[in-house]
Design a protein around this motif. Structure first.
Motif, PDB file in Angstrom:
ATOM      1  N   ALA A  19    -107.214  29.996 -71.028  1.00 45.45           N
ATOM      2  CA  ALA A  19    -105.776  29.728 -71.007  1.00 45.45           C
ATOM      3  C   ALA A  19    -105.412  28.509 -71.850  1.00 45.45           C
ATOM      4  O   ALA A  19    -104.350  28.470 -72.481  1.00 45.45           O
ATOM      5  CB  ALA A  19    -105.303  29.529 -69.572  1.00 45.45           C
ATOM      6  N   LEU A  20    -106.273  27.510 -71.859  1.00 49.80           N
ATOM      7  CA  LEU A  20    -105.992  26.294 -72.627  1.00 49.80           C
ATOM      8  C   LEU A  20    -106.250  26.481 -74.122  1.00 49.80           C
ATOM      9  O   LEU A  20    -105.616  25.832 -74.953  1.00 49.80           O
ATOM     10  CB  LEU A  20    -106.840  25.137 -72.091  1.00 49.80           C
ATOM     11  N   LEU A  21    -107.177  27.377 -74.464  1.00 47.71           N
ATOM     12  CA  LEU A  21    -107.532  27.572 -75.865  1.00 47.71           C
ATOM     13  C   LEU A  21    -106.666  28.610 -76.571  1.00 47.71           C
ATOM     14  O   LEU A  21    -106.474  28.540 -77.793  1.00 47.71           O
ATOM     15  CB  LEU A  21    -109.003  27.997 -75.983  1.00 47.71           C
ATOM     16  N   VAL A  22    -106.132  29.551 -75.815  1.00 44.90           N
ATOM     17  CA  VAL A  22    -105.481  30.705 -76.440  1.00 44.90           C
ATOM     18  C   VAL A  22    -104.233  30.368 -77.257  1.00 44.90           C
ATOM     19  O   VAL A  22    -103.927  31.085 -78.221  1.00 44.90           O
ATOM     20  CB  VAL A  22    -105.165  31.778 -75.362  1.00 44.90           C
ATOM     21  N   PRO A  23    -103.467  29.298 -76.976  1.00 43.32           N
ATOM     22  CA  PRO A  23    -102.310  29.017 -77.838  1.00 43.32           C
ATOM     23  C   PRO A  23    -102.650  28.226 -79.100  1.00 43.32           C
ATOM     24  O   PRO A  23    -101.757  27.955 -79.910  1.00 43.32           O
ATOM     25  CB  PRO A  23    -101.389  28.192 -76.922  1.00 43.32           C
ATOM     26  N   LEU A  24    -103.921  27.858 -79.278  1.00 47.94           N
ATOM     27  CA  LEU A  24    -104.295  27.015 -80.405  1.00 47.94           C
ATOM     28  C   LEU A  24    -103.949  27.601 -81.778  1.00 47.94           C
ATOM     29  O   LEU A  24    -103.550  26.853 -82.678  1.00 47.94           O
ATOM     30  CB  LEU A  24    -105.787  26.688 -80.343  1.00 47.94           C
ATOM     31  N   PRO A  25    -104.089  28.911 -82.008  1.00 44.75           N
ATOM     32  CA  PRO A  25    -103.728  29.429 -83.338  1.00 44.75           C
ATOM     33  C   PRO A  25    -102.305  29.086 -83.756  1.00 44.75           C
ATOM     34  O   PRO A  25    -102.064  28.636 -84.875  1.00 44.75           O
ATOM     35  CB  PRO A  25    -103.935  30.942 -83.183  1.00 44.75           C
ATOM     36  N   SER A  26    -101.342  29.279 -82.839  1.00 48.88           N
ATOM     37  CA  SER A  26     -99.950  28.951 -83.166  1.00 48.88           C
ATOM     38  C   SER A  26     -99.753  27.457 -83.357  1.00 48.88           C
ATOM     39  O   SER A  26     -99.055  27.021 -84.285  1.00 48.88           O
ATOM     40  CB  SER A  26     -99.018  29.455 -82.052  1.00 48.88           C
ATOM     41  N   LEU A  27    -100.349  26.669 -82.474  1.00 55.87           N
ATOM     42  CA  LEU A  27    -100.192  25.219 -82.560  1.00 55.87           C
ATOM     43  C   LEU A  27    -100.765  24.678 -83.867  1.00 55.87           C
ATOM     44  O   LEU A  27    -100.130  23.860 -84.545  1.00 55.87           O
ATOM     45  CB  LEU A  27    -100.863  24.548 -81.364  1.00 55.87           C
ATOM     46  N   LEU A  28    -101.952  25.123 -84.245  1.00 56.57           N
ATOM     47  CA  LEU A  28    -102.582  24.639 -85.470  1.00 56.57           C
ATOM     48  C   LEU A  28    -101.810  25.088 -86.704  1.00 56.57           C
ATOM     49  O   LEU A  28    -101.652  24.326 -87.670  1.00 56.57           O
ATOM     50  CB  LEU A  28    -104.031  25.124 -85.534  1.00 56.57           C
ATOM     51  N   PHE A  29    -101.311  26.323 -86.666  1.00 60.32           N
ATOM     52  CA  PHE A  29    -100.539  26.824 -87.804  1.00 60.32           C
ATOM     53  C   PHE A  29     -99.264  26.004 -87.977  1.00 60.32           C
ATOM     54  O   PHE A  29     -98.915  25.598 -89.097  1.00 60.32           O
ATOM     55  CB  PHE A  29    -100.184  28.290 -87.589  1.00 60.32           C
ATOM     56  N   TYR A  30     -98.573  25.723 -86.864  1.00 61.05           N
ATOM     57  CA  TYR A  30     -97.315  24.986 -86.962  1.00 61.05           C
ATOM     58  C   TYR A  30     -97.541  23.536 -87.401  1.00 61.05           C
ATOM     59  O   TYR A  30     -96.777  22.994 -88.206  1.00 61.05           O
ATOM     60  CB  TYR A  30     -96.589  25.020 -85.626  1.00 61.05           C
ATOM     61  N   LEU A  31     -98.604  22.928 -86.896  1.00 59.81           N
ATOM     62  CA  LEU A  31     -98.921  21.561 -87.326  1.00 59.81           C
ATOM     63  C   LEU A  31     -99.257  21.527 -88.815  1.00 59.81           C
ATOM     64  O   LEU A  31     -98.885  20.574 -89.521  1.00 59.81           O
ATOM     65  CB  LEU A  31    -100.084  21.008 -86.504  1.00 59.81           C
ATOM     66  N   SER A  32     -99.938  22.561 -89.307  1.00 60.09           N
ATOM     67  CA  SER A  32    -100.233  22.642 -90.744  1.00 60.09           C
ATOM     68  C   SER A  32     -98.942  22.763 -91.547  1.00 60.09           C
ATOM     69  O   SER A  32     -98.798  22.146 -92.617  1.00 60.09           O
ATOM     70  CB  SER A  32    -101.141  23.842 -91.032  1.00 60.09           C
ATOM     71  N   PHE A  33     -98.007  23.541 -91.026  1.00 58.44           N
ATOM     72  CA  PHE A  33     -96.704  23.685 -91.685  1.00 58.44           C
ATOM     73  C   PHE A  33     -95.975  22.344 -91.750  1.00 58.44           C
ATOM     74  O   PHE A  33     -95.434  21.970 -92.802  1.00 58.44           O
ATOM     75  CB  PHE A  33     -95.874  24.720 -90.929  1.00 58.44           C
ATOM     76  N   LEU A  34     -95.956  21.594 -90.650  1.00 57.41           N
ATOM     77  CA  LEU A  34     -95.278  20.300 -90.633  1.00 57.41           C
ATOM     78  C   LEU A  34     -95.930  19.317 -91.596  1.00 57.41           C
ATOM     79  O   LEU A  34     -95.242  18.558 -92.291  1.00 57.41           O
ATOM     80  CB  LEU A  34     -95.276  19.727 -89.211  1.00 57.41           C
ATOM     81  N   ARG A  35     -97.260  19.322 -91.639  1.00 61.41           N
ATOM     82  CA  ARG A  35     -97.967  18.422 -92.561  1.00 61.41           C
ATOM     83  C   ARG A  35     -97.658  18.777 -94.014  1.00 61.41           C
ATOM     84  O   ARG A  35     -97.457  17.895 -94.855  1.00 61.41           O
ATOM     85  CB  ARG A  35     -99.473  18.477 -92.306  1.00 61.41           C
ATOM     86  N   ARG A  36     -97.624  20.070 -94.294  1.00 59.92           N
ATOM     87  CA  ARG A  36     -97.340  20.502 -95.664  1.00 59.92           C
ATOM     88  C   ARG A  36     -95.920  20.113 -96.081  1.00 59.92           C
ATOM     89  O   ARG A  36     -95.689  19.651 -97.204  1.00 59.92           O
ATOM     90  CB  ARG A  36     -97.525  22.021 -95.764  1.00 59.92           C
ATOM     91  N   CYS A  37     -94.976  20.268 -95.151  1.00 58.09           N
ATOM     92  CA  CYS A  37     -93.589  19.900 -95.463  1.00 58.09           C
ATOM     93  C   CYS A  37     -93.431  18.396 -95.655  1.00 58.09           C
ATOM     94  O   CYS A  37     -92.698  17.948 -96.542  1.00 58.09           O
ATOM     95  CB  CYS A  37     -92.662  20.375 -94.346  1.00 58.09           C
ATOM     96  N   SER A  38     -94.103  17.620 -94.815  1.00 67.24           N
ATOM     97  CA  SER A  38     -93.982  16.158 -94.918  1.00 67.24           C
ATOM     98  C   SER A  38     -94.632  15.635 -96.196  1.00 67.24           C
ATOM     99  O   SER A  38     -94.272  14.559 -96.688  1.00 67.24           O
ATOM    100  CB  SER A  38     -94.632  15.490 -93.704  1.00 67.24           C
TER     101      SER A  38
END
Length: 328
Positions: A19-38
């Protein structure tokens, strides 16, 4: 209004880890998006993928939900032969969505309103998460929702593919729809006013009502479990506290929360976002029918519950009918 007990689950730690690991794909993808935009001076210099994510925050939220929740949760559910995880994540996804909408690169909102709604969403989530784990005896994945179990028996061998639509795709429609106010709040920057205060009060009232109603139900179920262990007769029906005035005060409180949230969006000239709260209320009305049918199928409580139905308001707390008395 039923709350079931459950035995300690042998795979409790494994389920917690999943349960704790399963949302990681979305979280990592979104953090990558924010880093790329910044790291980029102009949105026009972004690659086609990141540019699409930049210009379409609501579509991106739906895409991540479809891939990470619908598909991944569904596959995990098939492997475990239990779709327990989506029920738990109902308490978490709105928090993830409100932070997603608030931090997206093109978010625009009144800072005070945004912080207020984020705080309210956290309060709602903590209340519901606590209620969920208390009901499940602090176990992870001990059982799936009884409605899913009923559908599993109904569809038989076809359940493996029907579950994708009945359990997951439908959840996306409901959750994204009722969370539309969170999106609206972070697309318009206007002065906070009295309607925002009223909306916040409705939300807090809903959370408070739901908390006390769930606590009274939990105490009732726990008392009956002790009576069962002592081989004493069970109390057939909860007809005290908030449950004296409403057959489903916990549902009423939950609806107050979502309608209060919708008022925030309505105040921002986005009445179309009320659609989610309206559809959710219709769905909860259907769930209410299922729950009451389930109550009436239990022989020891059927007669008492029929009388309870005749004298007590369904959702909105109100006085007993003239023919009712506390002896119900």
């Amino acid at each position: 209004m039923e709350e079931s007990s459950c035995k300690p689950h042998p795979n409790n730690l494994r389920n917690a880890a999943v349960a704790l690991l399963v949302p990681l794909p979305s979280l990592l993808f979104y953090l990558s998006f924010l880093r790329r935009c910044s790291a980029t001076e102009s949105p026009e210099s972004l690659s086609p993928l990141w540019a699409w994510c930049y210009h379409h925050p609501l579509l991106l939220a739906n895409a991540l939900f479809f891939l990470n929740v619908n598909l991944l949760f569904w596959l995990v559910g098939l492997l475990q032969s239990s779709h327990w995880m989506i029920d738990m994540y109902w308490t978490v996804i709105p928090v993830m969505l409100v932070h997603y909408f608030a931090t997206h690169q093109i978010a625009e909102s009144n800072g005070l309103r945004s912080r207020l709604v984020i705080l309210l969403t956290w309060i709602w989530s903590l209340r519901l998460t606590h209620s969920y784990f208390r009901r499940e005896r602090w176990q992870w994945g001990a059982r799936e929702d009884w409605r899913f179990s009923d559908l599993r028996r109904q569809f038989g061998t076809n359940w493996w593919w029907m579950s994708f639509f009945a359990v997951y795709l439908s959840q996306q429609v409901f959750l994204i729809a009722i969370c539309l106010p969170l999106y609206v709040i972070h697309t318009k920057d206007s002065q906070i006013n009295a309607w925002d205060v009223a909306a916040a009060l409705v939300c807090l009232t809903g959370v408070t009502v739901a908390y006390f109603a769930d606590t009274q139900l939990h105490n009732f179920v726990s008392c009956n479990e002790r009576r069962k262990q002592l081989r004493q007769s069970l109390v057939p029906n909860l007809d005290e506290g908030m449950w004296y005035y409403s057959r489903h005060p916990n549902y009423f409180g939950e609806q107050l929360w979502w309608w209060g949230l919708a008022v925030f969006a309505w105040n921002l000239d986005s009445g179309w976002s009320l659609y989610g709260a309206f559809v959710n209320s219709l769905c909860l009305a259907y769930v209410t029918i299922l729950v009451e049918e389930r109550m009436l199928k239990q022989e020891y409580r059927a007669q008492a519950y029929k009388k309870y139905q005749e004298t007590t308001s369904v959702w909105i707390p109100w006085f007993k009918t003239s023919s009712a008395g506390k002896e119900n």
